[in-house]
Scaffold this active site. Structure first.
Site, PDB file in Angstrom:
ATOM      1  N   GLY A   1     -64.766 -56.567  11.789  1.00 23.83           N
ATOM      2  CA  GLY A   1     -63.181 -57.113  11.674  1.00 23.83           C
ATOM      3  C   GLY A   1     -63.078 -58.459  11.860  1.00 23.83           C
ATOM      4  N   ASP A   2     -61.974 -59.245  11.672  1.00 27.98           N
ATOM      5  CA  ASP A   2     -60.598 -59.747  12.759  1.00 27.98           C
ATOM      6  C   ASP A   2     -61.906 -61.129  11.769  1.00 27.98           C
ATOM      7  OD1 ASP A   2     -59.027 -58.671  14.305  1.00 27.98           O
ATOM      8  OD2 ASP A   2     -61.144 -58.316  15.682  1.00 27.98           O
TER       9      ASP A   2
ATOM     10  N   LYS B   1     -60.354 -63.024   6.665  1.00 27.16           N
ATOM     11  CA  LYS B   1     -60.012 -61.924   5.133  1.00 27.16           C
ATOM     12  C   LYS B   1     -59.106 -62.920   4.920  1.00 27.16           C
ATOM     13  CE  LYS B   1     -60.711 -58.463   6.584  1.00 27.16           C
ATOM     14  NZ  LYS B   1     -61.175 -57.950   8.054  1.00 27.16           N
TER      15      LYS B   1
ATOM     16  N   LYS C   1     -57.499 -65.078   5.184  1.00 28.06           N
ATOM     17  CA  LYS C   1     -57.268 -66.804   4.354  1.00 28.06           C
ATOM     18  C   LYS C   1     -58.419 -66.710   2.973  1.00 28.06           C
ATOM     19  CE  LYS C   1     -59.058 -71.387   4.577  1.00 28.06           C
ATOM     20  NZ  LYS C   1     -59.586 -72.935   5.342  1.00 28.06           N
TER      21      LYS C   1
ATOM     22  N   ALA D   1     -54.749 -53.367  11.413  1.00 31.77           N
ATOM     23  CA  ALA D   1     -55.487 -54.948  11.327  1.00 31.77           C
ATOM     24  C   ALA D   1     -54.187 -55.147  11.484  1.00 31.77           C
ATOM     25  CB  ALA D   1     -55.661 -55.151   9.783  1.00 31.77           C
ATOM     26  N   GLY D   2     -54.197 -56.770  11.476  1.00 36.19           N
ATOM     27  CA  GLY D   2     -53.664 -57.834  12.098  1.00 36.19           C
ATOM     28  C   GLY D   2     -53.908 -58.901  11.322  1.00 36.19           C
ATOM     29  N   HIS D   3     -52.977 -59.847  10.637  1.00 38.90           N
ATOM     30  CA  HIS D   3     -53.332 -61.234  10.671  1.00 38.90           C
ATOM     31  C   HIS D   3     -52.286 -62.124  10.209  1.00 38.90           C
ATOM     32  CE1 HIS D   3     -54.934 -59.174   6.867  1.00 38.90           C
ATOM     33  NE2 HIS D   3     -53.717 -58.910   6.632  1.00 38.90           N
TER      34      HIS D   3
ATOM     35  N   GLN E   1     -60.400 -54.078   8.452  1.00 35.29           N
ATOM     36  CA  GLN E   1     -61.332 -54.117   9.349  1.00 35.29           C
ATOM     37  C   GLN E   1     -62.684 -54.021   9.403  1.00 35.29           C
ATOM     38  OE1 GLN E   1     -58.932 -50.365   9.292  1.00 35.29           O
ATOM     39  NE2 GLN E   1     -57.644 -51.694  10.535  1.00 35.29           N
TER      40      GLN E   1
ATOM     41  N   THR F   1     -63.870 -47.483  12.983  1.00 34.14           N
ATOM     42  CA  THR F   1     -62.087 -47.163  12.694  1.00 34.14           C
ATOM     43  C   THR F   1     -62.597 -45.427  11.862  1.00 34.14           C
ATOM     44  OG1 THR F   1     -60.063 -47.658  12.318  1.00 34.14           O
ATOM     45  CG2 THR F   1     -61.864 -48.330  10.349  1.00 34.14           C
TER      46      THR F   1
ATOM     47  N   ARG G   1     -56.067 -58.429  22.772  1.00 34.08           N
ATOM     48  CA  ARG G   1     -57.488 -57.828  23.642  1.00 34.08           C
ATOM     49  C   ARG G   1     -58.322 -59.175  23.730  1.00 34.08           C
ATOM     50  NH1 ARG G   1     -59.703 -51.906  22.844  1.00 34.08           N
ATOM     51  NH2 ARG G   1     -58.518 -52.638  20.495  1.00 34.08           N
TER      52      ARG G   1
ATOM     53  N   ARG H   1     -61.352 -61.098  22.586  1.00 33.60           N
ATOM     54  CA  ARG H   1     -62.548 -60.563  21.375  1.00 33.60           C
ATOM     55  C   ARG H   1     -63.670 -60.934  22.432  1.00 33.60           C
ATOM     56  NH1 ARG H   1     -59.885 -62.915  16.219  1.00 33.60           N
ATOM     57  NH2 ARG H   1     -57.960 -61.393  16.072  1.00 33.60           N
TER      58      ARG H   1
ATOM     59  N   SER I   1     -65.336 -72.222   5.469  1.00 31.34           N
ATOM     60  CA  SER I   1     -63.912 -72.363   6.237  1.00 31.34           C
ATOM     61  C   SER I   1     -64.428 -73.818   7.261  1.00 31.34           C
ATOM     62  CB  SER I   1     -62.885 -71.497   6.742  1.00 31.34           C
ATOM     63  OG  SER I   1     -61.902 -71.787   6.850  1.00 31.34           O
TER      64      SER I   1
ATOM     65  N   GLY J   1     -61.243 -74.753   9.317  1.00 29.63           N
ATOM     66  CA  GLY J   1     -59.676 -74.390   9.770  1.00 29.63           C
ATOM     67  C   GLY J   1     -59.061 -73.417   8.905  1.00 29.63           C
TER      68      GLY J   1
HETATM   69  P1  IMP Z   1     -58.995 -47.298  15.617  1.00 29.66           P
HETATM   70  O1  IMP Z   1     -59.090 -48.532  14.360  1.00 29.66           O
HETATM   71  O2  IMP Z   1     -57.141 -48.269  15.995  1.00 29.66           O
HETATM   72  O3  IMP Z   1     -58.929 -46.083  15.785  1.00 29.66           O
HETATM   73  O4  IMP Z   1     -59.847 -48.354  16.548  1.00 29.66           O
HETATM   74  C1  IMP Z   1     -60.908 -47.925  16.284  1.00 29.66           C
HETATM   75  C2  IMP Z   1     -62.002 -49.342  16.698  1.00 29.66           C
HETATM   76  O5  IMP Z   1     -61.838 -50.359  15.167  1.00 29.66           O
HETATM   77  C3  IMP Z   1     -61.389 -49.845  17.929  1.00 29.66           C
HETATM   78  O6  IMP Z   1     -63.016 -50.600  18.662  1.00 29.66           O
HETATM   79  C4  IMP Z   1     -61.245 -50.821  17.580  1.00 29.66           C
HETATM   80  O7  IMP Z   1     -60.624 -52.671  18.354  1.00 29.66           O
HETATM   81  C5  IMP Z   1     -61.266 -51.478  16.159  1.00 29.66           C
HETATM   82  N1  IMP Z   1     -60.607 -52.378  15.136  1.00 29.66           N
HETATM   83  C6  IMP Z   1     -59.459 -51.658  14.760  1.00 29.66           C
HETATM   84  N2  IMP Z   1     -58.930 -52.209  13.600  1.00 29.66           N
HETATM   85  C7  IMP Z   1     -59.482 -53.075  13.789  1.00 29.66           C
HETATM   86  C8  IMP Z   1     -58.783 -55.090  12.962  1.00 29.66           C
HETATM   87  O8  IMP Z   1     -58.110 -54.826  12.308  1.00 29.66           O
HETATM   88  N3  IMP Z   1     -59.939 -56.237  13.242  1.00 29.66           N
HETATM   89  C9  IMP Z   1     -61.218 -55.706  14.373  1.00 29.66           C
HETATM   90  N4  IMP Z   1     -61.175 -53.907  15.241  1.00 29.66           N
HETATM   91  C10 IMP Z   1     -60.415 -53.807  14.505  1.00 29.66           C
END
Ligand code: IMP
Length: 430
Positions: A12-13, A16, A18, A39-41, A227, A242, A309, A311, A419, A421
């Site tokens: 994950g992270d 994607k 971009k 997820a997060g962006h 993810q 996940t 957190r 990474r 990529s 930057g």
């Molecule tokens: P959950 O998806 O919140 O149940 O977390 C399960 C695992 O997936 C944990 O180790 C999270 O840190 C990881 N995780 C969930 N979503 C992401 C993401 O978007 N990026 C990176 N790690 C993720």
């Protein structure tokens, strides 16, 4: 090319968002098929940053329709918050954002269940705490799951919550220690969620039918994985994964679009490895506050978008990426954040593992075996130049070009984008 998938090949992270953005000019719809607000962006539009964790990145584009497929789990307050933030920033999604009536809904008891499960040391996964796992458990368990479409029918929702909530309260009190347990009130939850339902209602459709119509009309679709592939519930490093299918195999189930329509798969990788939460990460750099791991974390801003957190950081793991490239059917890879490695005299690439004294080149997706794997590295000289201004391959110093070439060889796929930057322009199209 009716459909293409952008999928991360690590944990994950991988940036994607971009790649989806770079491809965005040539697409009509962007569709999410798995995960939820875990997820997060951060997407930057005209200097304004928008943090998205549930909505597809397509929402920032005026001529793109964005779809949250049935495979996603939806936390309505988060949905509303993200829509409102976009509105505040001048982006109107009223006619362009759609959510599946079949997507499951996250309730407060899901988060509480997760909090209780994650607070004991034993069995901790290091989740994002967003109720993702418990919601998917209820979906496949069939008895307690509630879909978005059900939120729109008041008496049905009230009845269903009257059935579900007492069970959840019993479960919660069994898990809880001391005064830890919380009791939920079915009516109060129904009142709260009926309020959300009115905000969601204009966006709720049968997204499978919508996507079939879009394909029949010759529209182009990007499927955006949440993810990374190594967090896929079936093929990732179980149980440290996940609860959904993050590989492209999740598209068919998570949207209703048959696999044959997905004709290009773009695997996104970072030039190094990161992982959040528990679970093995063979190439992790545990070299202290003055070490390379911390340097990469700082320069690459490797802190979770959702939880903040830090990474875990490590060298590029070609064994893991070869595995996910095969599983995902990736046609190409895009190599992200290469600029973060500038200035390191020596770089390492993991080419195999030592598993109990034996050299292995396959990835043991069983986390307990992977925990015993020690990386076998190949060293490559680094480069000292700042590469953030590079726009074509020949702008890169020799060391950086060699690094890209070697990753391509080890993974067995062409690198289509490098990529250097966060900006759209900081991309080398190969
Ligand atoms: P959950 O998806 O919140 O149940 O977390 C399960 C695992 O997936 C944990 O180790 C999270 O840190 C990881 N995780 C969930 N979503 C992401 C993401 O978007 N990026 C990176 N790690 C993720």
């Amino acid at each position: 090319m009716p459909g293409m998938c952008v999928v991360g090949l690590q944990w994950g992270d991988e940036a994607k968002g971009k790649i989806v953005d770079l491809l965005g000019d040539d697409t009509d719809l962007v569709v999410r098929y798995n995960g939820g607000a875990n997820a997060g962006h951060t997407v930057v539009v005209n200097g304004k940053a928008f943090k998205l964790s549930l909505l597809p990145t397509g929402v920032i584009r005026p001529n793109v329709e964005s779809v949250i497929g049935n495979g996603v789990v939806v936390y309505p307050p988060r949905f509303i918050e993200e829509v409102e933030n976009l509105e505040k920033g001048g982006i109107d999604v009223s006619g362009s954002l759609f959510v599946s009536d079949h997507a499951h809904v996250i309730f407060p008891y899901h988060m509480e269940e997760e909090r209780l499960l994650e607070s004991g040391g034993e069995g901790k996964i290091g989740t994002t705490g967003r109720g993702i796992g418990p919601c998917y458990q209820d979906k496949v368990g069939r008895r307690f799951g509630i879909r978005v479409g059900e939120l729109l029918r008041e008496s049905h929702l009230r009845d269903k919550l009257k059935f579900v909530v007492p069970f959840k309260n019993k479960l919660m009190s069994a898990f809880a220690t001391g005064t830890d347990g919380k009791a939920f009130d079915a009516n109060a939850i129904a009142d709260e969620y009926l309020g959300y339902a009115e905000r969601l209602r204009p966006h709720v459709v049968d997204t499978s039918r919508m996507l079939h119509d879009a394909l029949a009309a010759g529209k182009k679709i990007i499927f955006e994985a949440a993810q990374g592939s190594l967090l896929d519930v079936d093929h990732g490093t179980y149980p440290y994964v996940t609860s959904s299918s993050s590989l492209p195999s999740g598209i068919w189930g998570g949207t209703g679009v048959p696999a044959k329509f997905v004709t290009r798969i773009i695997g996104v990788v970072k030039a190094y490895t990161t992982r959040v939460g528990q679970g093995p990460c063979p190439t992790e750099l545990l070299d202290g506050p003055d070490g390379i791991g911390e340097r990469i974390r700082k320069i690459g801003r490797e802190y979770g978008t959702v939880t903040g957190r830090p990474r875990r950081v490590g060298w590029f793991d070609a064994v893991a990426v070869r595995y996910t490239a095969a599983l995902s059917g990736a046609d190409e890879i895009t190599l992200m954040l290469l600029d973060v490695l500038s200035g390191l005299p020596e770089l390492k690439l993991c080419v195999a593992y030592d598993l109990d004294g034996e050299r292995v080149t396959h990835f043991p997706s069983d986390a307990y075996q992977l925990e015993r794997c020690k990386p076998i590295y190949e060293s490559i000289p680094g480069w000292s130049e700042d590469i953030t201004g590079a726009r074509k391959l020949s702008d890169l110093p020799l060391g950086a070009r060699k690094y890209v070439e070697r990753i391509s060889e080890l993974v067995g796929l062409k690198v289509s984008v490098v990529s250097v930057g966060p900006d759209r322009a900081q991309s080398i199209m190969m």
